[in-house]
Structures are given as C-alpha cells and as structure tokens.
Design a protein around this motif. Structure first.
Motif, PDB file in Angstrom:
ATOM      1  N   THR A  33     -10.709  -2.842   7.941  1.00 18.91           N
ATOM      2  CA  THR A  33     -11.222  -4.118   7.453  1.00 18.91           C
ATOM      3  C   THR A  33     -12.678  -4.205   7.873  1.00 18.91           C
ATOM      4  O   THR A  33     -12.991  -4.231   9.043  1.00 18.91           O
ATOM      5  N   LEU A  34     -13.566  -4.255   6.908  1.00 18.89           N
ATOM      6  CA  LEU A  34     -14.994  -4.243   7.207  1.00 18.89           C
ATOM      7  C   LEU A  34     -15.466  -5.576   7.760  1.00 18.89           C
ATOM      8  O   LEU A  34     -15.067  -6.631   7.285  1.00 18.89           O
ATOM      9  N   ILE A  35     -16.315  -5.534   8.764  1.00 15.80           N
ATOM     10  CA  ILE A  35     -17.012  -6.715   9.240  1.00 15.80           C
ATOM     11  C   ILE A  35     -18.346  -6.767   8.507  1.00 15.80           C
ATOM     12  O   ILE A  35     -19.085  -5.788   8.498  1.00 15.80           O
ATOM     13  N   PRO A  36     -18.691  -7.884   7.853  1.00 18.29           N
ATOM     14  CA  PRO A  36     -19.950  -7.949   7.110  1.00 18.29           C
ATOM     15  C   PRO A  36     -21.145  -7.589   7.976  1.00 18.29           C
ATOM     16  O   PRO A  36     -21.243  -8.000   9.121  1.00 18.29           O
ATOM     17  N   ALA A  37     -22.072  -6.808   7.382  1.00 28.51           N
ATOM     18  CA  ALA A  37     -23.245  -6.347   8.128  1.00 28.51           C
ATOM     19  C   ALA A  37     -24.134  -7.495   8.561  1.00 28.51           C
ATOM     20  O   ALA A  37     -24.846  -7.414   9.548  1.00 28.51           O
ATOM     21  N   ALA A  38     -24.113  -8.588   7.814  1.00 28.18           N
ATOM     22  CA  ALA A  38     -25.006  -9.714   8.110  1.00 28.18           C
ATOM     23  C   ALA A  38     -24.358 -10.734   9.029  1.00 28.18           C
ATOM     24  O   ALA A  38     -24.725 -11.898   9.028  1.00 28.18           O
ATOM     25  N   TYR A  39     -23.375 -10.305   9.830  1.00 31.39           N
ATOM     26  CA  TYR A  39     -22.720 -11.233  10.743  1.00 31.39           C
ATOM     27  C   TYR A  39     -23.757 -11.920  11.619  1.00 31.39           C
ATOM     28  O   TYR A  39     -24.665 -11.293  12.154  1.00 31.39           O
ATOM     29  N   PHE A  57     -14.495 -21.250  15.360  1.00 29.43           N
ATOM     30  CA  PHE A  57     -15.146 -20.586  14.233  1.00 29.43           C
ATOM     31  C   PHE A  57     -16.337 -19.783  14.729  1.00 29.43           C
ATOM     32  O   PHE A  57     -16.981 -20.156  15.718  1.00 29.43           O
ATOM     33  N   SER A  58     -16.632 -18.691  14.032  1.00 31.78           N
ATOM     34  CA  SER A  58     -17.871 -17.956  14.312  1.00 31.78           C
ATOM     35  C   SER A  58     -19.045 -18.804  13.827  1.00 31.78           C
ATOM     36  O   SER A  58     -18.884 -19.661  12.945  1.00 31.78           O
ATOM     37  N   PRO A  59     -20.249 -18.600  14.378  1.00 29.50           N
ATOM     38  CA  PRO A  59     -21.398 -19.434  13.993  1.00 29.50           C
ATOM     39  C   PRO A  59     -21.721 -19.387  12.505  1.00 29.50           C
ATOM     40  O   PRO A  59     -22.225 -20.356  11.948  1.00 29.50           O
ATOM     41  N   ASP A  60     -21.431 -18.241  11.856  1.00 27.25           N
ATOM     42  CA  ASP A  60     -21.716 -18.124  10.424  1.00 27.25           C
ATOM     43  C   ASP A  60     -20.550 -18.590   9.561  1.00 27.25           C
ATOM     44  O   ASP A  60     -20.618 -18.538   8.331  1.00 27.25           O
ATOM     45  N   GLY A  61     -19.465 -19.052  10.190  1.00 26.86           N
ATOM     46  CA  GLY A  61     -18.333 -19.599   9.453  1.00 26.86           C
ATOM     47  C   GLY A  61     -17.474 -18.573   8.742  1.00 26.86           C
ATOM     48  O   GLY A  61     -16.572 -18.938   7.979  1.00 26.86           O
ATOM     49  N   ARG A  62     -17.676 -17.283   9.001  1.00 28.67           N
ATOM     50  CA  ARG A  62     -16.926 -16.248   8.283  1.00 28.67           C
ATOM     51  C   ARG A  62     -15.594 -15.895   8.935  1.00 28.67           C
ATOM     52  O   ARG A  62     -14.745 -15.276   8.309  1.00 28.67           O
ATOM     53  N   LYS A  93      -5.630 -14.248  17.746  1.00 30.19           N
ATOM     54  CA  LYS A  93      -5.631 -13.809  16.353  1.00 30.19           C
ATOM     55  C   LYS A  93      -6.994 -14.111  15.732  1.00 30.19           C
ATOM     56  O   LYS A  93      -7.542 -15.197  15.931  1.00 30.19           O
ATOM     57  N   LEU A  94      -7.505 -13.146  14.989  1.00 28.28           N
ATOM     58  CA  LEU A  94      -8.778 -13.302  14.293  1.00 28.28           C
ATOM     59  C   LEU A  94      -8.513 -13.328  12.796  1.00 28.28           C
ATOM     60  O   LEU A  94      -7.906 -12.401  12.248  1.00 28.28           O
ATOM     61  N   PHE A  95      -8.983 -14.394  12.137  1.00 29.65           N
ATOM     62  CA  PHE A  95      -8.800 -14.570  10.703  1.00 29.65           C
ATOM     63  C   PHE A  95     -10.148 -14.423   9.995  1.00 29.65           C
ATOM     64  O   PHE A  95     -11.175 -14.862  10.518  1.00 29.65           O
ATOM     65  N   GLU A  96     -10.120 -13.845   8.802  1.00 26.51           N
ATOM     66  CA  GLU A  96     -11.319 -13.784   7.972  1.00 26.51           C
ATOM     67  C   GLU A  96     -11.219 -14.884   6.917  1.00 26.51           C
ATOM     68  O   GLU A  96     -10.229 -14.959   6.172  1.00 26.51           O
ATOM     69  N   ILE A  97     -12.223 -15.767   6.861  1.00 24.55           N
ATOM     70  CA  ILE A  97     -12.157 -16.946   6.002  1.00 24.55           C
ATOM     71  C   ILE A  97     -12.045 -16.568   4.531  1.00 24.55           C
ATOM     72  O   ILE A  97     -11.321 -17.218   3.762  1.00 24.55           O
ATOM     73  N   ILE A 129     -20.034 -24.640   8.590  1.00 27.62           N
ATOM     74  CA  ILE A 129     -20.829 -24.465   7.361  1.00 27.62           C
ATOM     75  C   ILE A 129     -20.218 -25.067   6.108  1.00 27.62           C
ATOM     76  O   ILE A 129     -20.889 -25.150   5.079  1.00 27.62           O
ATOM     77  N   GLU A 130     -18.952 -25.507   6.148  1.00 28.76           N
ATOM     78  CA  GLU A 130     -18.320 -25.995   4.921  1.00 28.76           C
ATOM     79  C   GLU A 130     -17.217 -26.986   5.242  1.00 28.76           C
ATOM     80  O   GLU A 130     -16.848 -27.178   6.404  1.00 28.76           O
TER      81      GLU A 130
END
Length: 438
Positions: free
Chosen positions: A85-91, A137-142, A154-158, A418-419
């Motif tokens: 599962t890729l973590i976005p590069a722009a985290y 939540f992570s600061p970028d909301g992802r 547990k870590l969830f991807e939004i 963020i949302e």
C-alpha cells in the motif's frame, strides 16, 4: 532472464556499498565518531574508507535540484516506496482550508446567527478487540489512526474509507485499514503524527512513547521507544517535528528532543498538587505555546520556547477533571472540556471565559470537545443519551444532536483538519467514520 536479474542484484549491492561508504565517511569527517563506528559495524564498511570531502552532501544537493527541476517541468516522481500500500509522496503537505477561521472576538451580539450543521452519513469501519480509546488524523488529513485498550493501533487511509462509502464498488470489498501495529503491553491513551515524516507516535499506560514508520508495509513494531517514568496519557508533536510533549501522571509535561530523547522539565512551574496529572497536552499551530488540561480541573498555558507557565486557569471546570483542550488556529483561544458536563472557550491573553457550550452530559469518561475543520462548530458527546452534540461555535447554541450509532457511549471524537469528516471511537470497540452528505 535469470542473468539480468542477477546483474541487477549485483548492481544494487554495489550501490548500497557505495552509499554506506559515503555515510560512514560523512559521519567520521564531521567528528561523529560514535555514529560512524555504529554504521560501519552494522554495514561491514571499513571505518577508514576513503571518500571525497562532502561528497554525500554534494550528491544530495544535486538530487534535490534535479527533483525540483522535474517537478517544475511536470514530470511525475517515481514511487518513493515499493509497498503493498503506497504512502503518497507528498505526505505532510497541508491543503488550503475550506474557509477562514471564526473570529470569536469580532461579534458580541450573536442572537439569531446560528448556522445549520450539515447532515452527515456514517459507516462502521473496523473493530478493535477491546475498547477503542483514541484517534488522531494526520496533519494533511490523508490518514487517521486509532488506539485501543487491546494495545493495538490501526491506521486507516481516508481515500479508501471514501471508496468504501460508495455503494457501487465493483472490485469487491475495500479494506480501509492499511497498517496494524502491535508493540505496547498496556492500553493506548493517545496518538500523534509527525508533521513532515511518515511517523506515528503513541503514548500508553506502559509508560512508553513508541515511534512507528507507516511507510513500511511489513513493519508491525516500533523502530524507536521513549521510556518515560509515568503513565503517558497524551502526546503532541511540535510543528517542527523536532520535539514532542508527553502529558503523564506527573503534574508537569515532559518535553523530549526527538533526536536525542533528552527530557526537559519546566524550571518555572507553578505549585501543582498531587491531583494534577495531565489528561491532555497540545501545541499551538506555531509551537509558540502549549496547553495542558489536568485532573485537578485546571488549564495551564506554557511558553513553547522557555517552557515557563504563563497562565493558570485554576478551577476551569470546577473541581471536576479537565479532560481535553485544544487551541484555535489563530492561537488566541483554547477550547476545553470537563467532567462537569461543560465545554468552554477561553481567551489565551487574559484567561477570560468567552463562551460556554452546555447541554451535553459527560461526567464519567475522558470526553473530548473538538472544532470542525472551519471552527464554525464544536462537537462533543452526551454520555447519558449516547449522542453526538454539535453547537454553533460563535453563538454557543446547540444546533444538532445525533445518535452515535455506537452500542454504548463513544470514548473519543476527532475531526479531520481539512474537510467535513470526523471519527468516533466507542466502548463497543468500534470505529465509525462520519462524512458530510453532499
């Protein structure tokens, strides 16, 4: 085919040896002898390896310049991690806010100005094996992480959660949990994400703060551990990522240097009784201040540089525990929640009570009160009715009460930065996601 695979393996090995040599030489030449020896020993690299002066810095500078040039030309970066599962590069890059934050000091007469809180849909995401105790939540909301009394995280991807909400998913069930970590031996109290790196920290009853690298798909355990002297009730990263605060059963927050693990205590702390254990600690958005909410009912504001206590709001929640506290984005106010069944807004500069949000009962659990992402609304929990309660932040009028959909009172509520979305964690072990219905 086999020859080309072997050739690639040999090339990779040569590249790793070159990199190890450069790292050892860089550390040695900068008088970091102990670190150089450790890396040399771990990688079987000679400590006296030869390398041009500052060669590693030169290569890194060239690589960063090339990467920047590619970005300017619109060339997509290759995947940083080879993961299941890729973590976005722009985290870590924070999206622009949906709206400006509310100025609570601008309007005095707020009668008739309450806004309607939008309708939300909710979905059960997952279950822990014991009570779901906290979320962040992570600061970028992802991403969002949850911690449990079963000692797991547990870590969830939004994006996967949103995909799960779609009824016409054709590729089978979507699994929003992308990582599960097991490394604590007692219940987890709090979590936080590093502001720039793919690192999640957890504070637990086992007196430890653990660091997890969630860019690695196979990592189940922490790669670094801070051993504290007390039950770690709350954790908060400094916005720079170089320091973290631990709120513990001790009356004064423990400040840790993330790089050295050196622990610092305030040298100018007020007299705090034995009932002053910290329920929550949070940095302001710039790190210029931090705030603690304590079991003795007090809120305390601290200078983020000197760690001096600059203001104590004693009896903020009477003799009842202050269970949560957070800064507004402009750092001029703090929102607190207490076991006196009140949520309050305080002016940082004066310690003055500005607003009270009443009408929800919370006297048993370590209840949270949070802003939504635009700070137009305040959310908390009613333990008696098992409902999520929402107030207009400016008028302090209750504008909504929704069934929590948990079997028993939620323990924690956390809003996306963020949302229009939030997470609730329950005594029923479940984690639920709430999202505005468009």
């Amino acid at each position: 085919m086999e020859n080309s695979s072997l050739e690639q393996t040999l090339l990779d090995g040569k590249l790793h040896r070159q990199l190890n040599s450069l790292i050892v030489a860089h550390l040695r030449d900068n008088n970091l002898t102990q670190a150089a020896s450790a890396v040399a020993s771990a990688t079987m690299t000679p400590l006296n390896v030869e390398a041009p002066p500052n060669k590693l810095l030169e290569l890194v500078a060239k690589g960063l310049a090339a990467e920047k040039d590619d970005a300017l030309r619109g060339v997509p970066s290759s995947a940083i991690y080879d993961l299941g599962t890729l973590i976005p590069a722009a985290y870590g890059s924070i999206p622009a806010p949906r709206a400006a934050s509310v100025d609570f000091s601008a309007i005095q007469d707020t009668k008739g100005l309450s806004k309607n809180f939008p309708k939300h849909e909710t979905r059960h995401l997952s279950e822990h094996k014991n009570i779901a105790r906290c979320a962040r939540f992570s600061p970028d909301g992802r991403f969002v992480a949850t911690g449990s009394a079963d000692t797991s995280i547990k870590l969830f991807e939004i994006s996967k959660i949103k995909q799960m909400l779609l009824s016409d998913t054709r590729d089978g069930p979507v699994r929003p949990v992308i990582r599960t970590f097991y490394d604590h031996i007692q219940p987890i109290n709090d979590l936080d994400f590093h502001p720039q790196s793919t690192i999640l920290i957890s504070g637990a009853k086992d007196h430890t703060i653990k660091f997890f690298d969630f860019s690695k798909a196979t990592a189940k355990r922490a790669f670094r551990v801070i051993q504290d002297t007390h039950n770690v009730r709350s954790v908060s990263f400094h916005p720079s990522g170089d320091f973290l605060l631990a709120g513990t059963d001790h009356q004064i927050a423990h400040l840790y240097d993330v790089n050295t693990f050196q622990c610092y205590l305030s040298a100018n702390a007020p007299e705090i009784g034995i009932s002053g254990a910290i329920n929550q600690v949070r940095y302001s958005s710039t790190g210029g201040m931090y705030v603690t909410a304590s079991k003795d009912g007090a809120l305390r504001l601290w200078d983020g540089v000197t760690s001096n206590c600059v203001r104590s709001i004693v009896g903020a929640h009477g003799t009842a525990e202050a269970t949560s506290v957070t800064f507004t984005k402009d750092q001029r106010f703090v929102l607190s929640c207490g076991k006196d069944s009140s949520v309050k807004l305080w002016e940082v500069g004066s310690g003055r009570l500005v607003k009270q949000y009443l009408g929800a009962t919370h006297a048993q659990l370590r209840c949270q009160a949070v802003f939504n992402d635009t700070e137009e609304f305040v959310l908390s929990i009613d333990e008696q009715s098992n409902e999520i309660v929402i107030w207009d932040a400016l008028t302090a009028e209750k504008v909504a009460k929704w069934p929590s959909n948990h079997n028993g009172t939620p323990r924690w509520i956390e809003h996306s930065p963020i949302e229009a979305a939030f997470i609730s964690c329950g005594t029923d072990r479940s984690v639920r996601f709430w999202k505005e219905t468009l």
